[in-house]
Structure formats: structure tokens, C-alpha cells
Design a protein around this motif. Sequence first.
Motif, PDB file in Angstrom:
ATOM      1  N   VAL A  48       0.941  -1.087   0.274  1.00 48.32           N
ATOM      2  CA  VAL A  48      -0.114  -0.046   0.010  1.00 48.32           C
ATOM      3  C   VAL A  48       0.897   1.072  -0.069  1.00 48.32           C
ATOM      4  O   VAL A  48       1.779   1.243   0.762  1.00 48.32           O
ATOM      5  CB  VAL A  48      -0.889   0.002   1.199  1.00 48.32           C
ATOM      6  CG1 VAL A  48      -1.714   1.417   1.211  1.00 48.32           C
ATOM      7  CG2 VAL A  48      -1.723  -1.103   1.297  1.00 48.32           C
ATOM      8  N   LYS A  49       0.733   2.189  -0.825  1.00 51.07           N
ATOM      9  CA  LYS A  49       1.395   3.353  -1.102  1.00 51.07           C
ATOM     10  C   LYS A  49       0.700   4.683  -0.639  1.00 51.07           C
ATOM     11  O   LYS A  49      -0.380   4.673  -1.096  1.00 51.07           O
ATOM     12  CB  LYS A  49       2.121   3.444  -2.406  1.00 51.07           C
ATOM     13  CG  LYS A  49       2.907   2.377  -2.914  1.00 51.07           C
ATOM     14  CD  LYS A  49       3.768   2.394  -4.235  1.00 51.07           C
ATOM     15  CE  LYS A  49       2.666   2.531  -5.653  1.00 51.07           C
ATOM     16  NZ  LYS A  49       2.200   1.090  -6.087  1.00 51.07           N
ATOM     17  N   MET A  50       1.337   5.475  -0.078  1.00 51.23           N
ATOM     18  CA  MET A  50       0.989   6.743   0.201  1.00 51.23           C
ATOM     19  C   MET A  50       1.672   8.010  -0.241  1.00 51.23           C
ATOM     20  O   MET A  50       3.141   7.949   0.443  1.00 51.23           O
ATOM     21  CB  MET A  50       0.429   6.720   1.748  1.00 51.23           C
ATOM     22  CG  MET A  50       0.185   8.139   2.138  1.00 51.23           C
ATOM     23  SD  MET A  50      -0.454   8.343   4.186  1.00 51.23           S
ATOM     24  CE  MET A  50      -2.161   8.214   3.902  1.00 51.23           C
ATOM     25  N   VAL A  51       1.447   8.937  -0.741  1.00 50.87           N
ATOM     26  CA  VAL A  51       2.308   9.956  -0.975  1.00 50.87           C
ATOM     27  C   VAL A  51       1.912  11.040   0.096  1.00 50.87           C
ATOM     28  O   VAL A  51       1.109  11.235   0.342  1.00 50.87           O
ATOM     29  CB  VAL A  51       1.883  10.648  -2.286  1.00 50.87           C
ATOM     30  CG1 VAL A  51       2.784  12.093  -2.507  1.00 50.87           C
ATOM     31  CG2 VAL A  51       2.456   9.744  -3.478  1.00 50.87           C
ATOM     32  N   VAL A  52       3.244  11.468   0.820  1.00 47.52           N
ATOM     33  CA  VAL A  52       2.967  12.513   2.022  1.00 47.52           C
ATOM     34  C   VAL A  52       3.639  13.790   1.500  1.00 47.52           C
ATOM     35  O   VAL A  52       4.901  13.735   1.175  1.00 47.52           O
ATOM     36  CB  VAL A  52       3.396  11.838   3.264  1.00 47.52           C
ATOM     37  CG1 VAL A  52       3.404  12.854   4.240  1.00 47.52           C
ATOM     38  CG2 VAL A  52       2.769  10.673   3.612  1.00 47.52           C
ATOM     39  N   ALA A  53       2.806  14.923   1.513  1.00 48.34           N
ATOM     40  CA  ALA A  53       3.221  16.348   1.444  1.00 48.34           C
ATOM     41  C   ALA A  53       3.728  16.682   2.825  1.00 48.34           C
ATOM     42  O   ALA A  53       2.737  16.981   3.645  1.00 48.34           O
ATOM     43  CB  ALA A  53       2.330  17.123   0.795  1.00 48.34           C
ATOM     44  N   ALA A  54       5.062  16.737   3.239  1.00 45.49           N
ATOM     45  CA  ALA A  54       5.295  17.189   4.465  1.00 45.49           C
ATOM     46  C   ALA A  54       5.697  18.503   4.351  1.00 45.49           C
ATOM     47  O   ALA A  54       6.356  19.079   3.498  1.00 45.49           O
ATOM     48  CB  ALA A  54       6.597  16.443   4.965  1.00 45.49           C
TER      49      ALA A  54
END
Length: 208
Positions: free
Chosen positions: A120-126
Motif C-alpha cells: 500500500v503506497k501513500m504520498v505524503v506532502a510534508a
Amino acid sequence: DTLDMIKLVIVGDSGVGKTCLMLRFVKDEFASSTRATIGMDFCTRQLAVDVMQASEGSVVQRLTVQVWDTAGQEQFHSLTATYYRKAGGVLIVYDAQNRKSFESLPRWMKQVEDNAEGIVKMVVAAKSGEGGGEGGADAVSAEEGRALAEEYGCLFAQTSSKLGEGVVPAFKAISAKVLADQEEKEEERQGFWLNSPPPQAKAKKGCC
């Protein structure tokens, strides 16, 4: 009751705030300065996650989340296969105030796909909290981040480790998806045995 354990891996360019994200999630603290991670490091935290189950609607499930923080520097990339092993999810992080880290995402996606099938992939804008500050414009808009995540079939989250915003929801969302996927695979496995007819039954072809 037994606690399920899932392993999540955090990847992304060096300096995007991966370690800050892990520390905020696991210890709920913000480290204003962190040393570059050498190799990898992991922490665990227990989390209660709402899991949708077809049979009973929403169920709160307690689980142990093991979070692996990885080095962004090139020289450590040979370790990747090791830390993706048994991982249920991966958070691919970029710094919303650093366009270059966003442009690296396709390379990270490829690395994930090469090393971890079905993860499962999640793109995180930090938000690093540096540079642009709270009022400053981001170098990468949330829309752009979300569009890229959709293109790759990933979840998307925005976080600020400094303010502690969005961090726990991001980990909850990816953990819930990992659990749901695991449950689906388990059901498929069981369903396969329940529904596959015995060999002799297949041979008979007659009118019904």
C-alpha cells in the motif's frame, strides 16, 4: 486480544522530514534538528484504527505499527530490498516547500515497485516548517501532490511534523488500508479453497 502488527516504511529524498514524521507519530515530539539517518532505524507505536468490515460495519482494531525510517542518501539505496521485506505499506515523502524532492517521487515509486509487490503506497506532502513558514506559499501545491498520488494509485496526505497536524491521520489511513488489503487477501485465500470444486466435479459436463 492479540494485537496485529504491521510494518510501514518511510522513503523519500534526504532532508524532506522523514525522521521528524516518525518521531511525531511515535513519540509525539518535534525534533527541530535531526542528524541524517544512517541506514535505517525503526520505532513502534500502538494505534487504534477503524476498519470497515463487510459483516459488521466499522470495527476498531488495535494494532502495533512498526515504522521504519530510511536514509535518503544514494549510498544507502542498496539496503532497500531488506527494509521492504514484510512491509505492508510505504509512505513516500516529499517536502512541499522543495520542488526537487517532489520531482524525485517517480524514482522512489519505481524503487518501491521493484522491491515490494502489492504494497500500500501513500504520498505524503510534508511541511518542513522551514523556509516558506506557515504563511509562505508551497513550492508544490496540494493539488499537484494529490494528482501525482492518483496517477500512481496511492493514498495522499498532508502533514506538518512541526505543528503535529495530519501526522496521526496519515498513519491511521495507511494502516487501515493495509489491514483491509490483508483481510481481502486472507478471504481470497480461504475462498479459493472453499469454492474450488473437487477435481472429479470439473470433469462432469452434462445438462443441468
